[in-house]
Design a protein around this motif. Structure first.
Motif: not given
Length: 451
Positions: A266-278
């Motif tokens: 998902r990160f490689l496709q969208e280039r965004v992340i969510e931290r754990i708990g974020g």
């Protein structure tokens, strides 16, 4: 690049026989800038003044012309202030024990008496070539203006192809998958790729996927918010965020747990992340270089690795050949490791004996570059003499392939492949190989490919 004026390598002769010295000088002066000395004091003074690349040394110098004590003293003096000097000593049959002692003390090679000029020319040429290579390596290592590929030591065709591929791929932002056996130097090449890219001023962040427990790997990669789990006392950035603006190196990607593969995809496709708990999405600009020693095609077939993730990572794939398939690289790397660790450990080792070099070239290196580095480092610690031997490396000399053996192996492979492609049609195989049918029949008989 060639130059219009070629500077001759400097050769020093240490010979008290004036007639022989003149003969040697005449024979070698066309290729070398030859300087002569007749005794110990003169040899040391001349070497400091002209800084020769190669020395041809007669061990029987006055005041011990029938022995070797003075010649061995000259050898020791010269190597004391110029350890990388290539010294060739003369030896008659009765003096062989002295010549072997000279090699133990650091002499490069021996030439027999009576002198055969053609043989001596070959030995000097080989020594001069090796000195030039080592001198260039030291110069590049000391250079402050380093280019990234200088950290990749290679002279084999396969590795030079890998280097050229990395240089072509580096300026773009495509993801790169490095494959190859364990210990082949995948992280070194990943760093070289980063150094040659437009992201060179950004961070290079490595993470070994296989070395981190599955329960911690997600937090290591994606980070976590304060209070997101027990022990999360502060917000922590993951490796992906740390690599923002630079390169993320995912080593041993084939060992990534299946659940995390989905999140990485998902990160490689969208280039965004969510931290754990974020809850917020964080955009990250990063180039991904991954590496594995696993066969990912088999892992995909077994359901252990996602095929869609594989294609995201393998936008450009580069295979790194094992050290056993890289002729010449093992000795090149061994000399590099010896020089590096001798300086770090302040050890006196100045090189390898000829038996050690033959053993290094003949060994299969199942552990690849990592094994070679470890053996050289261990040998440097344990060696008694000034030169590392095959015994110090815990390697047997083995049998080095002759040119005939190499030619027969190449012919066998080429003929076998041509026959396979031509479906055993000899005429068609001969055409593929560019030889006549009778020639191919002779080859097949000599290689025992057909009765």
């Amino acid at each position: 690049m060639s130059t219009t004026t070629d500077v001759k390598p400097i050769l020093m002769l240490v010979e008290d026989d004036e007639g022989l010295a003149k003969q040697l000088r005449w024979a070698l002066a066309d290729r070398y800038d030859v300087h002569c000395a007749i005794d110990r004091a003169g040899a040391v003074a001349l070497a400091r003044r002209v800084e020769p690349a190669v020395v041809v040394l007669d061990l029987g110098l006055p005041p011990d012309p029938n022995g070797a004590s003075e010649g061995l003293a000259v050898l020791t003096d010269l190597l004391a202030f110029k350890p990388w000097l290539k010294i060739i000593v003369s030896s008659g049959n009765a003096e062989r024990i002295h010549a072997l002692e000279a090699v133990r003390l650091g002499a490069y090679d021996i030439y027999p008496k009576p002198v055969d000029i053609d043989t001596l020319r070959l030995i000097v040429e080989r020594a001069s070539h090796l000195h030039a290579l080592e001198d260039e390596n030291r110069r590049l290592a000391a250079s402050k203006d380093r280019r990234p590929m200088l950290d990749v030591l290679a002279e084999s065709p396969k590795m030079l192809d890998v280097c050229r591929m990395i240089e072509r791929v580096a300026p773009s932002d495509v993801n790169v998958l490095l494959t190859g056996e364990s210990g082949t130097g995948k992280e070194v090449l990943a760093r070289a790729l980063h150094g040659a890219s437009t992201r060179v001023d950004g961070p290079f962040v490595p993470i070994n996927v296989a070395a981190i427990p599955e329960t911690l790997l997600e937090s290591e990669l994606f980070g976590h918010e304060k209070g997101s789990f027990t022990g999360a006392h502060k917000t922590t950035l993951g490796k992906i965020e740390q690599a923002d603006g630079g390169t993320l190196f995912l080593d041993e990607i084939g060992d990534m747990p299946h659940a995390l593969q989905v999140k990485l995809l998902r990160f490689l496709q969208e280039r965004v992340i969510e931290r754990i708990g974020g809850r917020s999405q964080i955009a990250v600009d990063v180039r991904v270089v991954a590496a594995t020693n696993r066969n990912l095609a088999e892992a995909i077939a077994e359901g252990a690795f996602r095929e869609d993730l594989y294609y995201r990572l393998d936008e450009v794939g580069i295979h790194i050949p094992p050290l056993r398939e890289r002729p010449g690289d093992a000795t090149l790397l061994a000399r590099h490791f010896l020089s590096r660790y001798a300086q770090e450990m302040k050890r006196p080792a100045r090189g390898f004996t000829s038996d050690a070099l033959r053993a290094i070239a003949a060994y299969e290196w199942p552990g690849n570059v990592r094994e070679l580095e470890n053996r050289v480092k261990r040998a440097l610690v344990l060696a008694d003499g000034s030169h590392i031997t095959g015994t110090d490396l815990q390697l047997e000399e083995g049998s080095f392939p002759t040119l005939r053996m190499a030619r027969e192996e190449a012919e066998y492979e080429a003929v076998s492949k041509a026959l396979c492609v031509a479906d055993n049609n000899v005429s068609a195989a001969a055409k593929l190989l560019g030889v006549s049918r009778p020639t191919l029949y002779d080859l097949m008989r000599s290689l025992k490919l057909r009765d």
